[in-house]
Design a protein around this motif. Sequence first.
Motif, short mmCIF file in Angstrom:
data_model
loop_
_atom_site.label_atom_id
_atom_site.label_comp_id
_atom_site.label_asym_id
_atom_site.label_seq_id
_atom_site.Cartn_x
_atom_site.Cartn_y
_atom_site.Cartn_z
N THR A 44 0.82 -1.20 0.00
CA THR A 44 0.00 0.00 0.00
C THR A 44 0.86 1.26 0.00
OG1 THR A 44 -1.75 -1.16 1.20
CG2 THR A 44 -1.80 1.24 1.25
N ASP A 60 2.80 5.96 5.98
CA ASP A 60 3.76 5.44 5.02
C ASP A 60 5.17 5.96 5.23
OD1 ASP A 60 1.55 4.25 3.84
OD2 ASP A 60 1.28 5.86 2.37
N HIS A 117 1.02 4.18 -2.80
CA HIS A 117 0.81 5.60 -2.47
C HIS A 117 1.98 6.45 -2.96
CE1 HIS A 117 -2.14 4.59 1.04
NE2 HIS A 117 -2.71 4.50 -0.15
N THR A 147 1.76 6.86 -6.80
CA THR A 147 0.66 7.72 -7.23
C THR A 147 0.73 9.13 -6.67
OG1 THR A 147 -0.71 6.88 -5.41
CG2 THR A 147 -0.88 5.76 -7.54
N THR A 154 0.32 10.05 -3.50
CA THR A 154 -0.68 10.29 -2.44
C THR A 154 -0.25 9.60 -1.15
OG1 THR A 154 -1.96 8.37 -3.19
CG2 THR A 154 -2.57 10.55 -4.07
N PRO A 155 0.94 9.91 -0.62
CA PRO A 155 1.41 9.21 0.59
C PRO A 155 0.56 9.58 1.81
CG PRO A 155 2.87 11.03 0.06
CD PRO A 155 1.90 10.92 -1.08
N ALA A 156 0.35 8.59 2.66
CA ALA A 156 -0.37 8.78 3.91
C ALA A 156 0.64 8.93 5.04
CB ALA A 156 -1.30 7.60 4.17
#
Length: 330
Positions: A36, A50, A40, A43, A45-47
């Motif tokens: 995951t 992460d 991320h 793309t 879109t790191p959380a």
Amino acid sequence: MRTYSAAFFSILLLAGLVFTGLLVGPLAIAPGEVATALWHGLTGTPAPGDAVILQLRLPRVLAAVIVGAALAGSGAAFQQLFRNPLVSPDILGVSTGAALGAALALVAGAGGGSVEAAAFAGGLGAVALVCAIAGAVRSHDRVLVLVLTGVVVGALLGAGIALLKLLADPYRDLPALTFWLLGSLAGAEPRSVGIAAVAAATGLAALWSVRGRLDVLALGDDEARALGVNVRAIRAVAITGATLATAATVSLAGVIGWVGLLVPHAARGLAGPHFARLLPVAALLGAGFLLAVDTVARAVTDTEVPLGVLTAVLGAPLFLWLLARGRGTA
């Protein structure tokens, strides 16, 4: 077919080791979390969760891949160039010169990327000095002159490192200097990894550009000239490429031995002696080998074991085993 099989095996092995390297660490992470986080990162879109994978483990894994591939590729090139299976990437003093440059920066209290820059400059400067001295010596056997000059200059630079260790502040500078000389990827960060990747890729690309003519050069200078090969130019390109790749690794990870000596032997046993087949397999195996060693270094004990120690402990018996199987001179 043999080369494709060896390359396919090496790619699969490296992919598995990369995923394992992202999993292993003080903080337990599930395989799904790794996948995951990588998605991320791809793309954009790191959380927040992460960060451990993308900012800490991924740069270190990539650094291990870069350093291992560059050292193994450079070792294969030097062994082909000097027609000697016992040659390693530091034969012309690049590792010692880089170590001296880093030692000077550490003792001077330099910060930021100054240590890496000094190490890189020291490695390139050492090889430039070796080539200048060897060029001034008139001899028929230029390969032998280069090797002997590299040994002499390396010994001289090694004495400089010893002197700096003696003069360094035992509380402030000496621990950092000693640990750096043993080799480690603990300080790998995205910026330094990116710079080292560009330098290492440039060096390996230079080696790839002369892959066929290096095979001819292995026949001997006179035979190569008779076949129309510009011996001096090809040797200069090979030395420059291998030196650039090696200096990049030393500036990133310190002095790590055995990879450039051991891995090309294993690659030669899998892919054969032709350099066009040998170089990619050696680079892939070198990346996997150092990544596996670094993963062990992080996982075995609470205190990280220096990579230079582990590569020596693992490399010596493996090298003897390869020699016993008769593949040392394949």
